[in-house]
Design an enzyme around this catalytic site. Structure first.
Site, PDB file in Angstrom:
ATOM      1  N   PHE A 136       5.024   5.598  -2.665  1.00 26.70           N
ATOM      2  CA  PHE A 136       5.084   4.235  -3.200  1.00 26.70           C
ATOM      3  C   PHE A 136       5.446   3.300  -2.060  1.00 26.70           C
ATOM      4  O   PHE A 136       6.460   3.497  -1.389  1.00 26.70           O
ATOM      5  CB  PHE A 136       6.127   4.108  -4.323  1.00 26.70           C
ATOM      6  CG  PHE A 136       6.096   2.742  -4.950  1.00 26.70           C
ATOM      7  CD1 PHE A 136       5.167   2.440  -5.935  1.00 26.70           C
ATOM      8  CD2 PHE A 136       6.949   1.742  -4.526  1.00 26.70           C
ATOM      9  CE1 PHE A 136       5.101   1.171  -6.495  1.00 26.70           C
ATOM     10  CE2 PHE A 136       6.892   0.467  -5.080  1.00 26.70           C
ATOM     11  CZ  PHE A 136       5.967   0.185  -6.065  1.00 26.70           C
ATOM     12  N   ASP A 221       8.796   4.495   6.020  1.00 26.67           N
ATOM     13  CA  ASP A 221       9.217   3.568   4.960  1.00 26.67           C
ATOM     14  C   ASP A 221      10.611   3.997   4.491  1.00 26.67           C
ATOM     15  O   ASP A 221      10.758   4.984   3.754  1.00 26.67           O
ATOM     16  CB  ASP A 221       8.194   3.617   3.819  1.00 26.67           C
ATOM     17  CG  ASP A 221       8.565   2.711   2.647  1.00 26.67           C
ATOM     18  OD1 ASP A 221       9.757   2.371   2.517  1.00 26.67           O
ATOM     19  OD2 ASP A 221       7.667   2.366   1.857  1.00 26.67           O
ATOM     20  N   LYS A 250      15.674  -3.324   0.012  1.00 29.95           N
ATOM     21  CA  LYS A 250      16.623  -2.867  -1.004  1.00 29.95           C
ATOM     22  C   LYS A 250      18.094  -3.059  -0.622  1.00 29.95           C
ATOM     23  O   LYS A 250      18.630  -4.138  -0.772  1.00 29.95           O
ATOM     24  CB  LYS A 250      16.313  -1.412  -1.380  1.00 29.95           C
ATOM     25  CG  LYS A 250      15.013  -1.290  -2.211  1.00 29.95           C
ATOM     26  CD  LYS A 250      14.929   0.052  -2.882  1.00 29.95           C
ATOM     27  CE  LYS A 250      13.627   0.272  -3.635  1.00 29.95           C
ATOM     28  NZ  LYS A 250      13.655  -0.229  -4.994  1.00 29.95           N
TER      29      LYS A 250
END
Ligand code: PLP
Length: 391
Positions: A136, A221, A250
């Site tokens: 993702f 990532d 995040k």
């Protein structure tokens, strides 16, 4: 909890019905609009790693709001440079790197993809980005195509060209996909949204070797795994490899929206003025929050806390009847339930019981508590889950 008729809801229908409205948070606890308390083992999807309303982060945001909120990237501001220097130090590359700030994870990956294309010479050189099935990487058109979940692509075709997917943790398939059009390989150290599936160290080392042999960038990532979550500052640090590009978001602002794309100096040099930009990226409020977040994270040694707390949580959950297996790293964990297809129902029952977590697949629950979670809070959360699984 309130159920609202659809026509009364002013929000676009992109999320499932929201079962509870939270109005306040403190540390590991959330409070809803009726004053009910919940233990938060999800941290807003691995974001509030220092817990809710951390006093140092709250004070930094309030102070910065009174001092300077925004001037655009046409001018310099202080927190931006300090955060960039801290990120470079925590990533720890001998050669050193540079940072581009943005506002989200998808934007950080979008920046990395553009950087890889510019570095590779675009359509006249290398431009393809290879990523893994089950990954993702975001919801913008390019990062959606990088996301290795074809079922998410269909409604939005045609997607931007230049993306290719290979089976996860399978070096031979990656090698076969790396033709001379490939500019970069983009991987998570632990596939978060894909089900909390850690890579093996051998895979990451093999990917690094392949990228070196073929002159291809390795983009890692770290949007979900970064900032101590897996028990190291960054997930790749478990594997002993150095990426060329690292994307983050995040937990960087502990809830303040901020993303960052770091690249080795030699790679970052591919971008010149005008190649990439964002009005808000790295603005003082977001970077003041990130500066305070990183200072607390370093003072508390959050990677060590995540490793210790994660071991306690994983062991306790693994021993529960109804749990078939626990996987993950540090405080990014998933419990595979013995009864297939029950994870969403179990997560909903946990919320009713006062425990926030989510179903990361139909059969697995995800745990991503704040990294400062106490032993008592872990025991409380496990007891709540045990009672739900019992019924
Ligand atoms: N990359 C990874 C690994 C993620 O987990 C996410 C979000 O869950 C993203 C990218 C996208 O981040 P954002 O939702 O901030 O755009």
């Amino acid at each position: 909890m309130t159920a609202e008729p659809e026509q009364m809801n002013p929000l676009m229908n992109t999320y499932p019905p929201q079962p509870v409205t939270f109005v306040r948070g403190e540390g590991t606890y959330l409070y809803d609009d009726s004053g009910r308390r919940y233990l938060d083992f999800l941290s807003g999807l691995a974001v509030t790693s220092l817990g809710h309303s951390h006093p140092a982060v709250a004070a930094a945001i309030a102070e910065q709001a009174r001092t300077l909120l925004h001037v655009s990237n046409l001018y310099g501001t202080l927190p931006q440079r300090e955060v960039a220097a801290t990120l470079d130090r925590l990533i720890g590359a001998d050669a050193g790197g540079k940072v581009f700030f943005c506002n989200s994870g998808a934007e950080a990956n979008e920046a990395a993809i553009k950087l890889a294309r510019k570095w590779g010479g675009g359509a006249h050189g290398r431009w393809v980005v290879v990523s893994a099935y089950g990954s993702f990487h975001g919801r913008t058109l390019a990062t959606l195509h990088a996301t290795g979940q074809p079922q998410k692509h269909e409604a939005f075709q045609p997607l931007p060209e230049g993306f290719r997917h290979v089976p996860w943790d399978d070096l031979a398939s990656l090698e076969a996909a790396m033709d001379p059009t490939v500019a970069a390989v983009l991987l998570e150290p632990v596939q978060g949204e894909g089900g909390v599936n850690p890579a093996t160290p051998e895979y990451f080392r093999g990917v690094r070797r392949l990228c070196d042999e073929r002159g291809v960038l390795l983009i890692v990532d770290e949007i979900q795994t970064g900032f101590g979550r897996t028990g190291r500052w960054f997930g790749f640090q478990h594997f002993g490899v150095q990426p060329d590009v690292v994307t983050m978001a995040k937990a960087l602002g502990n809830g303040m929206p901020i993303g960052a794309c770091w690249a080795l100096d030699d790679v970052a040099r591919a971008f010149g003025p005008g190649d990439h930009a964002t009005t808000f990226g790295g603005q003082p409020l977001a970077t003041a929050a990130a500066r305070a977040t990183l200072a607390v994270m370093e003072a508390e040694d959050v990677p060590a806390r995540a490793a210790t707390a994660g071991a306690r949580l994983a062991k306790a959950v693994d021993e529960l009847p109804g749990v078939a297996a626990v996987r993950g790293m540090g405080l990014l964990l998933a419990a595979e339930l013995s009864a297939p297809g029950t994870a969403r129902e179990v997560a909903a029952c946990c919320l009713d019981a006062g425990l926030v977590l989510n179903a990361v697949t139909d059969s697995a629950l995800r745990f991503a508590p704040p990294l400062l979670v106490s032993d008592e809070e872990i025991d409380e959360g496990v007891a709540l889950l045990a009672a739900v699984l019992d019924t």
